[in-house]
Design a protein around this motif. Sequence first.
Motif, mmCIF file in Angstrom:
data_model
loop_
_atom_site.group_PDB
_atom_site.id
_atom_site.type_symbol
_atom_site.label_atom_id
_atom_site.label_comp_id
_atom_site.label_asym_id
_atom_site.label_seq_id
_atom_site.Cartn_x
_atom_site.Cartn_y
_atom_site.Cartn_z
ATOM 1 N N ALA A 162 0.631 -1.103 -0.006
ATOM 2 C CA ALA A 162 0.019 -0.034 -0.163
ATOM 3 C C ALA A 162 0.853 1.376 0.169
ATOM 4 N N PRO A 163 0.321 2.300 -0.717
ATOM 5 C CA PRO A 163 1.092 3.716 -0.627
ATOM 6 C C PRO A 163 1.286 4.213 0.985
ATOM 7 N N VAL A 164 2.052 5.051 1.193
ATOM 8 C CA VAL A 164 2.332 5.508 2.972
ATOM 9 C C VAL A 164 2.054 6.967 2.917
ATOM 10 N N ASP A 165 1.853 7.532 3.888
ATOM 11 C CA ASP A 165 2.086 9.044 4.138
ATOM 12 C C ASP A 165 0.923 9.901 3.391
ATOM 13 N N LEU A 166 -0.294 9.258 3.478
ATOM 14 C CA LEU A 166 -1.229 10.314 2.676
ATOM 15 C C LEU A 166 -1.704 11.189 3.644
ATOM 16 N N PHE A 167 -1.833 12.399 3.195
ATOM 17 C CA PHE A 167 -2.362 13.596 3.843
ATOM 18 C C PHE A 167 -2.860 14.844 3.070
ATOM 19 N N ASN A 198 -13.775 19.776 -8.832
ATOM 20 C CA ASN A 198 -15.182 19.815 -9.132
ATOM 21 C C ASN A 198 -15.980 18.866 -8.028
ATOM 22 N N GLN A 199 -15.634 19.196 -6.836
ATOM 23 C CA GLN A 199 -16.493 18.901 -5.653
ATOM 24 C C GLN A 199 -17.461 19.899 -5.159
ATOM 25 N N THR A 200 -18.382 19.471 -4.401
ATOM 26 C CA THR A 200 -19.327 20.243 -3.873
ATOM 27 C C THR A 200 -19.026 20.881 -2.392
ATOM 28 N N THR A 201 -19.189 22.255 -2.293
ATOM 29 C CA THR A 201 -18.780 22.777 -1.197
ATOM 30 C C THR A 201 -19.600 22.454 0.262
ATOM 31 N N GLY A 202 -18.994 22.029 1.082
ATOM 32 C CA GLY A 202 -19.662 21.597 2.627
ATOM 33 C C GLY A 202 -19.706 19.907 2.416
ATOM 34 N N ASP A 203 -19.276 19.269 1.514
ATOM 35 C CA ASP A 203 -19.295 17.798 1.430
ATOM 36 C C ASP A 203 -18.127 17.249 2.144
ATOM 37 N N ARG A 204 -18.337 16.139 3.069
ATOM 38 C CA ARG A 204 -17.319 15.451 3.650
ATOM 39 C C ARG A 204 -16.921 14.355 2.848
ATOM 40 N N LEU A 205 -15.692 14.314 2.456
ATOM 41 C CA LEU A 205 -15.136 13.177 1.581
ATOM 42 C C LEU A 205 -14.355 12.208 2.259
ATOM 43 N N LYS A 206 -14.332 10.773 2.024
ATOM 44 C CA LYS A 206 -13.517 9.837 2.277
ATOM 45 C C LYS A 206 -12.516 9.576 1.304
ATOM 46 N N ILE A 207 -11.166 9.717 1.539
ATOM 47 C CA ILE A 207 -10.181 9.492 0.165
ATOM 48 C C ILE A 207 -9.346 8.523 0.699
ATOM 49 N N ARG A 208 -9.158 7.741 -0.599
ATOM 50 C CA ARG A 208 -8.221 6.569 -0.456
ATOM 51 C C ARG A 208 -7.301 6.634 -1.814
ATOM 52 N N VAL A 209 -6.040 5.967 -1.703
ATOM 53 C CA VAL A 209 -5.137 5.771 -2.887
ATOM 54 C C VAL A 209 -4.775 4.507 -3.043
ATOM 55 N N VAL A 210 -4.788 3.806 -4.251
ATOM 56 C CA VAL A 210 -4.278 2.426 -4.687
ATOM 57 C C VAL A 210 -3.390 2.457 -5.676
ATOM 58 N N VAL A 267 -9.632 19.500 -3.433
ATOM 59 C CA VAL A 267 -8.751 19.073 -2.503
ATOM 60 C C VAL A 267 -7.748 18.402 -2.921
ATOM 61 N N THR A 268 -6.526 19.027 -2.240
ATOM 62 C CA THR A 268 -5.131 18.566 -3.118
ATOM 63 C C THR A 268 -4.675 17.626 -1.773
ATOM 64 N N ILE A 269 -4.083 16.299 -2.348
ATOM 65 C CA ILE A 269 -3.672 15.425 -1.411
ATOM 66 C C ILE A 269 -2.287 14.860 -2.192
ATOM 67 N N ILE A 270 -1.281 14.504 -1.087
ATOM 68 C CA ILE A 270 -0.071 14.035 -1.570
ATOM 69 C C ILE A 270 0.186 12.623 -0.732
ATOM 70 N N TRP A 271 1.094 11.846 -1.241
ATOM 71 C CA TRP A 271 1.486 10.577 -0.429
ATOM 72 C C TRP A 271 3.011 10.097 -0.884
ATOM 73 N N SER A 272 3.318 8.967 -0.269
ATOM 74 C CA SER A 272 4.725 8.439 -0.810
ATOM 75 C C SER A 272 4.471 7.183 -1.434
ATOM 76 N N GLN A 273 5.249 6.838 -2.269
ATOM 77 C CA GLN A 273 4.978 5.490 -2.846
ATOM 78 C C GLN A 273 5.211 4.218 -2.026
ATOM 79 N N PRO A 274 4.784 3.146 -2.368
ATOM 80 C CA PRO A 274 5.094 1.915 -1.468
ATOM 81 C C PRO A 274 6.220 1.412 -1.296
ATOM 82 N N GLU A 275 6.473 0.901 0.032
ATOM 83 C CA GLU A 275 7.485 0.463 0.343
ATOM 84 C C GLU A 275 8.178 -0.494 -0.343
ATOM 85 N N ASN A 276 7.113 -1.458 -0.688
ATOM 86 C CA ASN A 276 7.454 -2.741 -1.532
ATOM 87 C C ASN A 276 6.891 -2.537 -2.821
ATOM 88 N N ILE A 277 7.727 -2.766 -3.989
ATOM 89 C CA ILE A 277 7.072 -2.349 -5.344
ATOM 90 C C ILE A 277 7.028 -3.781 -5.858
#
Length: 532
Positions: free
Chosen positions: A123-128, A184-196, A137-147
């Motif tokens: 899995a990728p790491v350090d998502l925030f 293109n998100q709606t103001t006031g929405d609460r979003l759950k975000i994940r990266v694969v 919403v701008t997100i950044i993460w780090s590449q997986p430890e084991n590729i």
Amino acid sequence: MPSKPAPIKKAAKKEPAKKEEAKAPEPVPEPAPVEAPPAEPAPAEAAPAPAEGEAPAAEGEAAPPADNPKSHTGLYLMLSLCSLYAANNNTNACLTSAEAAEAPAPEEPKPPTPPPPKEPTSAPVDLFVEDKNDTSVTIIWSQPENIGPSGLDGYTIEVCKDGTEDWKAVNEELQKSSRFVIKNQTTGDRLKIRVVAVNEGGRSPPVSLPEPVLVKEVADRPKVRLPRFLRQRYVANVGDKINLTIPFTGKPKPVVTWTKSGQPLDTKRVNIRSTERDSILFIRAAEREDSGVYEMCVKVDDFEDKSQITLQIVELPGPPASVKIVDTWGFNVALEWTAPKDNGNTEITGYTVQKADKKTGDWFTVLEHYHRLNATISDLIMGNTYKFRVFAENKCGMSESVAVTKEEAKILKTGIDYKPPDYKEHDFSEAPKFTTSLADRATTVGYSTKLLCSVRGSPKPKIEWMKNQMIIGDDPKFRQICVQGICSLEIRKPGNFDGGVYSCRAKNDHGEATVSCKLEVKQPVIADADKK
């Protein structure tokens, strides 16, 4: 007369044609294939020559045509060209067969290498969240430890609204970099975000944000600007007024909260006032219970910043719990004491040890800023009896009360059995007598001055100072000191009305004595330049 016969064409005339025929077989370079010239009509056969004895043709008759050498040459050339073309084709066919025989046989193909197993990455790491506004919403993460050997093709970013599990990918193509803007998100929405992470082996386990993200603009993240002097322990004395201002930034106005050691503040003891720019912690009169770790938190939506202040309220320590004389030998006394029960909410920095002779009762300091809990007092006077006391010290100063030894230490002369003579004790009592009188003095307005004299008497006389025959008493303008018979009167910053006659009177049970002097107070000299 018979006519002469017509001349007969001799064969010699055909020699030129024979010469041409002889020249024809010469080797000719292989020409490019050209069309053969049209064949000429075959010439008629030459008439045979008339036999001998036959009469030649008459002059009027046409002679039989002779053979045409040009027609024979053209035919021969055509036959030669056809032979050369056929020979050339046979030669090429032979060469092609030889080359085919000499060519190496093709190698047999090797069996294919089986491909490595295809596995997904970890899995990728350090998502925030890096940034956000009303629509993205701008997100950044780090590449997986084991590729793994299958490599990494890219990432898929998936979102769903809080309270649902309807995950949808927001990128049509795999994302190559480790940063993505969810638009293109709606103001006031609460979003759950994940990266694969995705590769040939498939999808990796997802990495998700710990909490849903509110899609809303944050103009300025909150930040506590803690002053430098508050980054260390802040120490104040009991009873002091505490007024600490801590600035901060953030838009819209951050929500400010305070806690003490993780608990809400006691509003009866601590007052908090917050504005758009700072927050003030105010304590009217500090007590030792106000000591602790205060934490300030400023929050704007999902962003917050915290800072801590350590407050320490201190006071004078209590006296040592006990002090005792452990041993006495020669001119030395060994003391021991215990630390005070109350250190004033700060560490004990040392102790002060004093001694007093039983005869005079005056205390003298023998040790200052002493750190141990035992000491040896030396150079005591033979025949005297001493008592000792100990003060405790901390950052605020020496303790107000003191621990005193219950027993006394008497310094004896060892090794000699002394028997004092039997005689009547001399009476040293006498009336007071001044050994040094007061001297007249002159001073300037605003400059302190001191009057000195010395007196003796037994018992110790009582000293009184007078101005113009009026007892001065405890007037704070005057400082009266009498030590070992030396008497002094300090007049602090005298004025125009402090001049006059000053007297010092000493009296005891056997009488009294008085000395006087005159004090003149002058105006300060003003230079001529100052007058102008």
